[in-house]
Enzyme design. Structure first.
Site, mmCIF file in Angstrom:
data_model
loop_
_atom_site.group_PDB
_atom_site.id
_atom_site.type_symbol
_atom_site.label_atom_id
_atom_site.label_comp_id
_atom_site.label_asym_id
_atom_site.label_seq_id
_atom_site.Cartn_x
_atom_site.Cartn_y
_atom_site.Cartn_z
ATOM 1 C CG HIS A 177 9.747 21.581 11.833
ATOM 2 N ND1 HIS A 177 10.980 22.204 11.843
ATOM 3 C CD2 HIS A 177 9.241 21.785 10.584
ATOM 4 C CE1 HIS A 177 11.212 22.755 10.656
ATOM 5 N NE2 HIS A 177 10.172 22.505 9.869
ATOM 6 C CG HIS A 228 11.552 24.972 6.834
ATOM 7 N ND1 HIS A 228 10.890 24.378 5.785
ATOM 8 C CD2 HIS A 228 11.152 26.267 6.867
ATOM 9 C CE1 HIS A 228 10.107 25.284 5.210
ATOM 10 N NE2 HIS A 228 10.242 26.437 5.842
ATOM 11 C CG ASP A 283 11.040 22.498 2.247
ATOM 12 O OD1 ASP A 283 12.113 21.874 2.139
ATOM 13 O OD2 ASP A 283 10.426 22.605 3.331
#
Ligand code: ZN
Length: 318
Positions: free
Chosen positions: A99, A136, A221
């Site tokens: 990120h 993500h 995740d």
């Protein structure tokens, strides 16, 4: 969430399986390394922040910078060793990095571990494929390489959760168009969806791209036990996905295959998937207990179709 126990549980499990071998200690990345993907003003800001936050979930303490540069250094070193030895390597690092963009951090990420490694290889003239299997979207990695035709960035992710980026229609910018591939899964997607995405998108695109190094941003995740997302990969599903990816790297680029840890917040899932992946490097299969298959029908096929539509102008896709 993002805490030291994550790595402790991985290392404990690897030791129990007799897989904590050939371990190298990392050295911190240099400022010149960081500058390959991050703006100097951002690096200086982070280095000098002391106590503060990059976003509400991404706290900075006086030693955070040193730990983050050590994580970058570990990913960089793993990548260089994999390229030198034509053998797979895994960088068990935290904090994660995908990120973190050119001039920002967030989402538990400060510096882009995989981004710096890929840019380092690209600076040597090598074509790099980054496969981001974290749940993500790696907005930082996407932003760093969106305009680059030498670094392929392909991400499977749950679309609509943090950070909100990564629709199928985002294919990169300028001469990098086609080299950003987003597969935006909805909640519930798991084993059948990921394996279909692998067969219909990952393998054909990577094969046509002809990388000289494959780097995986591996977040655990997307696991059904993970508390942060609602994807549903099982441990055997993860190991199968990674096994296919490793075979592809073996076939296309002499086993220059690097895995760098990103997210994953359920300690048992994290430990057993990493043990399964490392076990596979050694030709061993590890007993996996979190093996419920919650997506047997491929509920992500619509997302895969959307990505194929967006990418048919760039790649040979069925
Ligand atoms: Zn994640």
């Amino acid at each position: 969430m993002e805490r030291p126990d994550r790595l402790r549980s991985i290392v404990d499990r690897l030791k129990r399986e007799g897989l904590f071998t050939d371990v190298q200690k990392a050295t911190p990345a240099s400022s010149a390394d960081l500058r390959r993907v991050h703006h100097e003003t951002y690096v200086d800001y982070f280095r000098n922040l002391g106590e503060g936050f990059l976003d509400p979930e991404t706290a900075v303490h006086p030693n955070t910078f040193d730990i983050a540069t050590l994580a970058v250094g570990a990913a960089l070193q793993a990548t260089r060793v994999a390229v030198r030895d034509n053998a797979p390597a895994i960088a068990l690092v935290r904090p994660p990095g995908h990120h973190a963009g050119p001039d920002y951090g967030g989402g538990f990420c400060y510096l882009n571990n995989v981004g710096v490694s890929a840019a380092d290889q690209a600076s040597e003239g090598r074509r790099v494929a980054i496969l981001d299997y974290d749940a993500h979207h790696g907005n930082g990695s996407r932003d760093i390489f969106a305009g680059s035709p030498d670094v392929l960035y392909l991400s499977t992710h749950q679309y609509g959760i943090f950070p909100g980026t990564g629709p199928a229609e985002d294919v990169g910018t300028g001469e990098g168009q086609g080299f950003t591939v987003n597969i935006p899964f909805g909640s519930g997607c798991g084993d059948a969806s990921y394996l279909a995405a692998y067969d219909q998108l990952v393998e054909p695109i990577v094969e046509e791209f002809r990388p000289e190094v494959v780097v995986v941003s591996l977040g655990i995740d997307a696991h059904y036990r993970d508390p942060l997302t609602s994807l549903s990969l099982s441990s055997p599903g993860y190991v199968e996905l990674m096994g296919r990816t490793a075979s592809l790297a073996k076939r296309l680029c002499h086993d220059r295959f690097v895995v760098a840890l990103e997210g994953g917040y359920h300690l048992e899932a994290l430990a057993e998937v990493i043990a399964g992946v490392v076990g596979r490097f050694h030709g061993r299969s590890i007993e996996l207990s979190l093996s419920d298959v919650l997506d047997a029908d491929g509920r992500g096929l619509g997302a895969i179709e959307a990505t194929k539509r967006a990418h048919r102008p760039f790649w040979n896709l069925r």
